[in-house]
Design a protein around this motif. Structure first.
Motif, PDB file in Angstrom:
ATOM      1  N   GLY A  20       0.808  -1.217   0.000  1.00 27.31           N
ATOM      2  CA  GLY A  20       0.000   0.000   0.000  1.00 27.31           C
ATOM      3  C   GLY A  20       0.840   1.264   0.000  1.00 27.31           C
ATOM      4  O   GLY A  20       0.318   2.370   0.114  1.00 27.31           O
ATOM      5  N   LEU A  21       2.168   1.114  -0.170  1.00 32.99           N
ATOM      6  CA  LEU A  21       3.072   2.264  -0.179  1.00 32.99           C
ATOM      7  C   LEU A  21       3.043   2.976  -1.531  1.00 32.99           C
ATOM      8  O   LEU A  21       2.621   2.395  -2.537  1.00 32.99           O
ATOM      9  CB  LEU A  21       4.500   1.798   0.136  1.00 32.99           C
ATOM     10  CG  LEU A  21       4.740   1.235   1.545  1.00 32.99           C
ATOM     11  CD1 LEU A  21       6.137   0.631   1.643  1.00 32.99           C
ATOM     12  CD2 LEU A  21       4.544   2.316   2.610  1.00 32.99           C
ATOM     13  N   PRO A  22       3.520   4.212  -1.573  1.00 28.26           N
ATOM     14  CA  PRO A  22       3.544   4.945  -2.842  1.00 28.26           C
ATOM     15  C   PRO A  22       4.302   4.191  -3.940  1.00 28.26           C
ATOM     16  O   PRO A  22       5.342   3.581  -3.669  1.00 28.26           O
ATOM     17  CB  PRO A  22       4.267   6.245  -2.485  1.00 28.26           C
ATOM     18  CG  PRO A  22       4.031   6.426  -1.026  1.00 28.26           C
ATOM     19  CD  PRO A  22       4.015   5.035  -0.451  1.00 28.26           C
ATOM     20  N   VAL A  55       3.304  -9.111   6.762  1.00 31.47           N
ATOM     21  CA  VAL A  55       2.989  -8.337   5.563  1.00 31.47           C
ATOM     22  C   VAL A  55       1.853  -7.390   5.935  1.00 31.47           C
ATOM     23  O   VAL A  55       0.684  -7.763   5.932  1.00 31.47           O
ATOM     24  CB  VAL A  55       2.589  -9.247   4.389  1.00 31.47           C
ATOM     25  CG1 VAL A  55       2.419  -8.424   3.118  1.00 31.47           C
ATOM     26  CG2 VAL A  55       3.644 -10.337   4.169  1.00 31.47           C
ATOM     27  N   PHE A  56       2.228  -6.161   6.294  1.00 35.96           N
ATOM     28  CA  PHE A  56       1.279  -5.209   6.847  1.00 35.96           C
ATOM     29  C   PHE A  56       0.636  -4.344   5.771  1.00 35.96           C
ATOM     30  O   PHE A  56       1.275  -3.973   4.784  1.00 35.96           O
ATOM     31  CB  PHE A  56       1.973  -4.279   7.848  1.00 35.96           C
ATOM     32  CG  PHE A  56       2.554  -4.980   9.042  1.00 35.96           C
ATOM     33  CD1 PHE A  56       1.734  -5.601   9.964  1.00 35.96           C
ATOM     34  CD2 PHE A  56       3.932  -5.008   9.246  1.00 35.96           C
ATOM     35  CE1 PHE A  56       2.259  -6.244  11.073  1.00 35.96           C
ATOM     36  CE2 PHE A  56       4.471  -5.639  10.347  1.00 35.96           C
ATOM     37  CZ  PHE A  56       3.635  -6.266  11.268  1.00 35.96           C
ATOM     38  N   ASN A  57      -0.605  -3.999   6.007  1.00 36.38           N
ATOM     39  CA  ASN A  57      -1.324  -3.028   5.191  1.00 36.38           C
ATOM     40  C   ASN A  57      -0.899  -1.638   5.664  1.00 36.38           C
ATOM     41  O   ASN A  57      -1.072  -1.291   6.838  1.00 36.38           O
ATOM     42  CB  ASN A  57      -2.834  -3.245   5.377  1.00 36.38           C
ATOM     43  CG  ASN A  57      -3.679  -2.288   4.572  1.00 36.38           C
ATOM     44  OD1 ASN A  57      -3.171  -1.413   3.873  1.00 36.38           O
ATOM     45  ND2 ASN A  57      -4.984  -2.442   4.675  1.00 36.38           N
ATOM     46  N   TYR A  58      -0.312  -0.848   4.780  1.00 39.34           N
ATOM     47  CA  TYR A  58       0.141   0.489   5.155  1.00 39.34           C
ATOM     48  C   TYR A  58      -1.001   1.309   5.730  1.00 39.34           C
ATOM     49  O   TYR A  58      -2.071   1.448   5.126  1.00 39.34           O
ATOM     50  CB  TYR A  58       0.730   1.204   3.941  1.00 39.34           C
ATOM     51  CG  TYR A  58       0.939   2.693   4.136  1.00 39.34           C
ATOM     52  CD1 TYR A  58       1.762   3.167   5.171  1.00 39.34           C
ATOM     53  CD2 TYR A  58       0.314   3.616   3.300  1.00 39.34           C
ATOM     54  CE1 TYR A  58       1.949   4.528   5.357  1.00 39.34           C
ATOM     55  CE2 TYR A  58       0.512   4.974   3.470  1.00 39.34           C
ATOM     56  CZ  TYR A  58       1.322   5.430   4.515  1.00 39.34           C
ATOM     57  OH  TYR A  58       1.500   6.781   4.700  1.00 39.34           O
ATOM     58  N   ALA A  59      -0.773   1.859   6.907  1.00 41.87           N
ATOM     59  CA  ALA A  59      -1.775   2.689   7.581  1.00 41.87           C
ATOM     60  C   ALA A  59      -1.484   4.150   7.273  1.00 41.87           C
ATOM     61  O   ALA A  59      -0.552   4.740   7.841  1.00 41.87           O
ATOM     62  CB  ALA A  59      -1.729   2.439   9.091  1.00 41.87           C
ATOM     63  N   HIS A  60      -2.250   4.719   6.365  1.00 44.92           N
ATOM     64  CA  HIS A  60      -2.029   6.114   5.963  1.00 44.92           C
ATOM     65  C   HIS A  60      -2.859   7.027   6.865  1.00 44.92           C
ATOM     66  O   HIS A  60      -4.078   7.144   6.722  1.00 44.92           O
ATOM     67  CB  HIS A  60      -2.433   6.298   4.499  1.00 44.92           C
ATOM     68  CG  HIS A  60      -2.072   7.641   3.946  1.00 44.92           C
ATOM     69  ND1 HIS A  60      -0.777   8.108   3.928  1.00 44.92           N
ATOM     70  CD2 HIS A  60      -2.842   8.630   3.383  1.00 44.92           C
ATOM     71  CE1 HIS A  60      -0.747   9.315   3.378  1.00 44.92           C
ATOM     72  NE2 HIS A  60      -1.991   9.659   3.052  1.00 44.92           N
ATOM     73  N   PRO A  78      -7.543   0.661  -3.293  1.00 42.65           N
ATOM     74  CA  PRO A  78      -7.952  -0.517  -2.514  1.00 42.65           C
ATOM     75  C   PRO A  78      -7.982  -1.791  -3.349  1.00 42.65           C
ATOM     76  O   PRO A  78      -7.562  -2.850  -2.872  1.00 42.65           O
ATOM     77  CB  PRO A  78      -9.353  -0.128  -2.020  1.00 42.65           C
ATOM     78  CG  PRO A  78      -9.309   1.356  -1.911  1.00 42.65           C
ATOM     79  CD  PRO A  78      -8.462   1.800  -3.077  1.00 42.65           C
ATOM     80  N   ALA A  79      -8.448  -1.698  -4.586  1.00 42.58           N
ATOM     81  CA  ALA A  79      -8.491  -2.882  -5.453  1.00 42.58           C
ATOM     82  C   ALA A  79      -7.084  -3.408  -5.739  1.00 42.58           C
ATOM     83  O   ALA A  79      -6.845  -4.618  -5.721  1.00 42.58           O
ATOM     84  CB  ALA A  79      -9.211  -2.555  -6.755  1.00 42.58           C
ATOM     85  N   GLU A  80      -6.147  -2.502  -6.011  1.00 44.72           N
ATOM     86  CA  GLU A  80      -4.765  -2.907  -6.278  1.00 44.72           C
ATOM     87  C   GLU A  80      -4.135  -3.516  -5.026  1.00 44.72           C
ATOM     88  O   GLU A  80      -3.403  -4.518  -5.102  1.00 44.72           O
ATOM     89  CB  GLU A  80      -3.939  -1.709  -6.755  1.00 44.72           C
ATOM     90  CG  GLU A  80      -2.506  -2.049  -7.165  1.00 44.72           C
ATOM     91  CD  GLU A  80      -2.403  -2.756  -8.505  1.00 44.72           C
ATOM     92  OE1 GLU A  80      -1.275  -3.101  -8.916  1.00 44.72           O
ATOM     93  OE2 GLU A  80      -3.454  -2.971  -9.157  1.00 44.72           O
ATOM     94  N   LYS A  81      -4.436  -2.936  -3.865  1.00 47.39           N
ATOM     95  CA  LYS A  81      -3.904  -3.485  -2.613  1.00 47.39           C
ATOM     96  C   LYS A  81      -4.423  -4.902  -2.375  1.00 47.39           C
ATOM     97  O   LYS A  81      -3.681  -5.776  -1.932  1.00 47.39           O
ATOM     98  CB  LYS A  81      -4.275  -2.568  -1.441  1.00 47.39           C
ATOM     99  CG  LYS A  81      -3.494  -1.262  -1.421  1.00 47.39           C
ATOM    100  CD  LYS A  81      -4.069  -0.282  -0.437  1.00 47.39           C
ATOM    101  CE  LYS A  81      -3.895  -0.729   0.996  1.00 47.39           C
ATOM    102  NZ  LYS A  81      -4.415   0.287   1.947  1.00 47.39           N
ATOM    103  N   LEU A  82      -5.688  -5.117  -2.681  1.00 43.14           N
ATOM    104  CA  LEU A  82      -6.243  -6.462  -2.527  1.00 43.14           C
ATOM    105  C   LEU A  82      -5.593  -7.449  -3.487  1.00 43.14           C
ATOM    106  O   LEU A  82      -5.323  -8.594  -3.122  1.00 43.14           O
ATOM    107  CB  LEU A  82      -7.751  -6.434  -2.742  1.00 43.14           C
ATOM    108  CG  LEU A  82      -8.578  -5.978  -1.540  1.00 43.14           C
ATOM    109  CD1 LEU A  82     -10.018  -5.743  -1.955  1.00 43.14           C
ATOM    110  CD2 LEU A  82      -8.515  -7.013  -0.425  1.00 43.14           C
ATOM    111  N   LYS A  83      -5.311  -6.999  -4.695  1.00 40.13           N
ATOM    112  CA  LYS A  83      -4.598  -7.860  -5.644  1.00 40.13           C
ATOM    113  C   LYS A  83      -3.222  -8.233  -5.098  1.00 40.13           C
ATOM    114  O   LYS A  83      -2.780  -9.368  -5.213  1.00 40.13           O
ATOM    115  CB  LYS A  83      -4.449  -7.150  -6.990  1.00 40.13           C
ATOM    116  CG  LYS A  83      -5.719  -7.014  -7.800  1.00 40.13           C
ATOM    117  CD  LYS A  83      -5.431  -6.270  -9.110  1.00 40.13           C
ATOM    118  CE  LYS A  83      -6.685  -6.041  -9.918  1.00 40.13           C
ATOM    119  NZ  LYS A  83      -6.408  -5.254 -11.168  1.00 40.13           N
ATOM    120  N   ILE A  84      -2.547  -7.233  -4.518  1.00 36.04           N
ATOM    121  CA  ILE A  84      -1.211  -7.478  -3.962  1.00 36.04           C
ATOM    122  C   ILE A  84      -1.278  -8.497  -2.836  1.00 36.04           C
ATOM    123  O   ILE A  84      -0.495  -9.453  -2.789  1.00 36.04           O
ATOM    124  CB  ILE A  84      -0.579  -6.155  -3.461  1.00 36.04           C
ATOM    125  CG1 ILE A  84      -0.244  -5.240  -4.636  1.00 36.04           C
ATOM    126  CG2 ILE A  84       0.677  -6.437  -2.639  1.00 36.04           C
ATOM    127  CD1 ILE A  84       0.190  -3.831  -4.221  1.00 36.04           C
TER     128      ILE A  84
END
Length: 465
Positions: A220-222, A246-251, A270-276
């Motif tokens: 979820g990082l830039p 494997v953490f979800n980046y907390a922005h 969010p969709a791309e993060k879920l794919k990752i």
């Protein structure tokens, strides 16, 4: 192979559009009630009473807050400095804090868990780390034979002298921060750390017999994408870690100023993060790891894996652990402690921290005492977060409640997850499916009595997806 194929089939059925709609602010549930409920109604005298009456085994966390420079993604409480005098001064105050603590703790209590966190613990010189650990053993007691003794390490600040100290004191688990190996991502998050630096650090730990090595990644990082993160995963498995987080980046830029440096249009959707994360589950499963909790993976021979199979995995401010039932004591600036019926946090202000210790008091600032309802809900939420299931009959027996009556509103809120096949519920068990684990924070939220007051708030928690 059959299980791996089934898991891949399950994850391939993920409806990314469906999951994206669940992207909303929500707690990570390292505690319940969450830190937002900590308050100053919990008095210093109450905290001292809890410490003096405690008889459980001890888990000790020591916060070493200093870093040389900022990693822009970081949500930790850190102090940036290049002045060695500040580091050595802090060691002296840690020792004074330990002195005060020793007056209020039964030193016959077994220490089953010890953890150095930060900041950058290995920003300290080897002799300073040795001094802190030795002083704790002298004043609070030695570690048990089967204690989990661990440290978080930035591979850019790690040498053999430090490793020798860790070996001397029985450290048996090391966690290395990696985040991402992509050069563009590293530059953007202000943490340039080439692969070879991390490999050298892991090799050094292996040389000294550390057989439980964890590596931290963040998605979820830039500038991250599925394709770029695939390469990071391919590189990370060559290091052969025993565990991966494997953490979800907390922005949360309203809380952390450094995060405001990011161009939010470069953050993956969010969709791309879920794919990752979907790909991460498939990839790591195919390379011999099993998913443990909401963001951890471990090899089948790892104790975390064995714990979840027995339903004995626990979750606290140090993440997932097999050392449940211990009284967590936080030492140092901003540290959080946890007892059976309370949470207690030290001050975040260095000046206030030093003034409290100079006056002969612990640097306690705030906390929360759990009500009967808090205690029941905590047990349910933590079991769900750790083991992806709830043993309803056990909960009813332990707390003398009717589960479906007590949590009637929560069960009603769960219906959408049940309808989607993400949760199954019968009279004896609530179980989360493989795909449902991606939304475990959302699934836990119906049991949270405090969530209603944060409804519609966008600046309370990070997004769940």
């Amino acid at each position: 192979m059959v299980r791996q194929q089934k898991e891949r089939e399950l994850s391939n059925k993920i409806d990314l559009e469906l999951f994206s709609k669940y992207s909303k602010p929500g707690p990570r549930y390292t505690s319940y009630p969450t830190a937002l409920e900590f308050n100053e109604d919990f008095k210093y005298s109450d905290y001292i009473d809890f410490l003096e009456q405690g008889r459980e085994k001890l888990s000790i966390y020591v916060h070493l807050p200093f870093c040389r420079s900022a990693c822009y993604f970081c949500g930790c409480n850190v102090v940036f400095t290049s002045k060695e005098g500040k580091l050595s001064r802090y060691v002296e105050y840690l020792k004074k804090e330990i002195d005060i603590l020793s007056e209020h703790i039964d030193k016959n209590r077994e220490i089953t868990q010890f953890h150095f966190g930060g900041g950058t613990p290995t920003y300290y010189k080897a002799h300073e780390l040795d001094e802190i650990i030795s002083y704790i053993k002298e004043k609070l007691g030695d570690f048990s034979e089967d204690a989990e003794v661990s440290v978080e390490i930035d591979p850019r600040f790690f040498n053999e002298e430090q490793m020798q100290v860790f070996k001397k004191h029985g450290f048996n688990r090391i966690s290395f921060g990696v985040q991402d190996f992509d050069a563009k991502v590293q530059e953007e998050i202000h943490r340039v750390q080439p692969y070879n630096i991390t490999k050298d650090a892991v090799d050094l730990a292996r040389k000294y017999g550390i057989n439980s090595i964890n590596t931290d990644l963040i998605y979820g990082l830039p500038y991250q994408s599925l394709e770029s993160f695939k390469k990071t995963l391919e590189q990370i498995v060559t290091l052969n870690p025993d565990r991966l987080a494997v953490f979800n980046y907390a922005h949360v830029p309203w809380l952390k100023k450094t995060m405001r440096k990011f161009d939010e249009t470069t953050l993956p959707s969010p969709a791309e993060k879920l794919k990752i994360f979907q790909y991460t589950i498939d990839f790591l499963t195919s390379h011999g790891y099993e998913m443990i909790g909401m963001d951890h993976f471990a090899k089948p021979e790892d104790e975390l894996f064995n714990a979840i199979k027995k339903g004995e995995l626990h979750r606290n401010f140090q993440g997932y652990t097999t050392k449940g039932g211990s009284n967590l004591i936080g030492i140092g600036l901003t540290s959080i402690g946890e007892g059976k019926l309370y949470y207690a946090q030290n001050t975040k202000d260095m000046r206030v921290y030093e003034e409290a210790i100079d006056s002969g008091k612990l640097p306690f600032e705030r906390g929360v005492v759990l009500s009967d309802d808090d205690y029941i809900r905590k047990s349910v939420i933590m079991e769900l977060m750790a083991n992806f299931s709830i043993d309803i009959k056990r909960v009813e027996s332990e707390h003398n409640i009717d589960f479906f009556d007590y949590f009637s509103d929560g069960v009603e809120e769960l219906q959408s997850f049940i309808d989607e096949g993400l949760v199954t519920l019968d009279k004896e068990h609530l179980r989360v499916s493989q795909t449902g684990t991606l939304l475990i924070r959302n699934i836990a939220m119906p049991f949270d009595a405090y969530m209603k007051k944060y409804f519609g708030s966008k600046k309370s928690f990070s997004k769940t997806v």
